[in-house]
Design an enzyme around this catalytic site. Structure first.
Site, mmCIF file in Angstrom:
data_model
loop_
_atom_site.group_PDB
_atom_site.id
_atom_site.type_symbol
_atom_site.label_atom_id
_atom_site.label_comp_id
_atom_site.label_asym_id
_atom_site.label_seq_id
_atom_site.Cartn_x
_atom_site.Cartn_y
_atom_site.Cartn_z
ATOM 1 N N LYS A 9 0.833 -1.204 0.000
ATOM 2 C CA LYS A 9 0.000 0.000 0.000
ATOM 3 C C LYS A 9 0.866 1.251 0.000
ATOM 4 O O LYS A 9 1.836 1.350 0.750
ATOM 5 C CB LYS A 9 -0.887 -0.018 1.242
ATOM 6 C CG LYS A 9 -1.669 1.258 1.468
ATOM 7 C CD LYS A 9 -2.754 1.117 2.522
ATOM 8 C CE LYS A 9 -2.264 1.082 3.920
ATOM 9 N NZ LYS A 9 -3.336 1.310 4.903
ATOM 10 N N SER A 25 -4.149 3.874 -17.134
ATOM 11 C CA SER A 25 -3.182 3.484 -16.111
ATOM 12 C C SER A 25 -2.986 4.567 -15.053
ATOM 13 O O SER A 25 -3.648 5.601 -15.061
ATOM 14 C CB SER A 25 -1.827 3.133 -16.726
ATOM 15 O OG SER A 25 -1.228 4.298 -17.266
ATOM 16 N N TYR A 58 -3.760 -0.128 -13.725
ATOM 17 C CA TYR A 58 -2.462 -0.785 -13.637
ATOM 18 C C TYR A 58 -1.366 0.269 -13.597
ATOM 19 O O TYR A 58 -1.559 1.408 -14.002
ATOM 20 C CB TYR A 58 -2.251 -1.751 -14.808
ATOM 21 C CG TYR A 58 -2.266 -1.074 -16.155
ATOM 22 C CD1 TYR A 58 -1.092 -0.631 -16.758
ATOM 23 C CD2 TYR A 58 -3.472 -0.838 -16.818
ATOM 24 C CE1 TYR A 58 -1.106 0.013 -17.980
ATOM 25 C CE2 TYR A 58 -3.493 -0.201 -18.042
ATOM 26 C CZ TYR A 58 -2.310 0.229 -18.625
ATOM 27 O OH TYR A 58 -2.341 0.873 -19.834
#
Length: 114
Positions: A9, A25, A58
């Site tokens: 994270k 993205s 992503y």
């Protein structure tokens, strides 16, 4: 049995840009990608602290300090918004009690605090 858990994270990242015209993205500072044990092209979930939006995309490599949402994701956050960026992994349930994700806390300029 396997379970899905938090792998890593980036906490309280500050969005530095939003490029609607890019193909998609999130561009993330390469140093932050490495510090958080994330990978280029890895799927991430993003939680916008400012507006509550939750979405997936992503990772692509970005410049130092950069957290830039690209393509459709650019509609879900604005520069200055704070976000949490997470990845997940699968582990055997027998490992769950001892599992520790990689958590990188960031300051308002996307520098690592802890």
């Amino acid at each position: 049995m396997t379970i899905e858990v938090l792998k890593s994270k980036l906490h309280q990242a500050t969005v530095t840009g939003a490029d609607l015209e890019y193909e998609g993205s999130i561009s993330i500072d390469v140093g932050l990608i490495e510090a958080a044990d994330m990978y280029r092209y890895e799927k991430v979930d993003i939680f916008n602290i400012n507006n509550g939006a939750r979405f997936s995309t992503y990772i692509i490599p970005g410049k130092k300090g950069e957290i830039c949402l690209n393509g459709a994701a650019a509609r879900l956050a604005a520069p200055g918004d704070r976000v949490i960026i997470v990845t997940y992994t699968r582990i055997d349930s027998s490992e769950a009690c001892g599992w520790k994700p990689t958590v990188v806390l960031l300051d308002g300029k996307n520098a690592i605090k802890k």
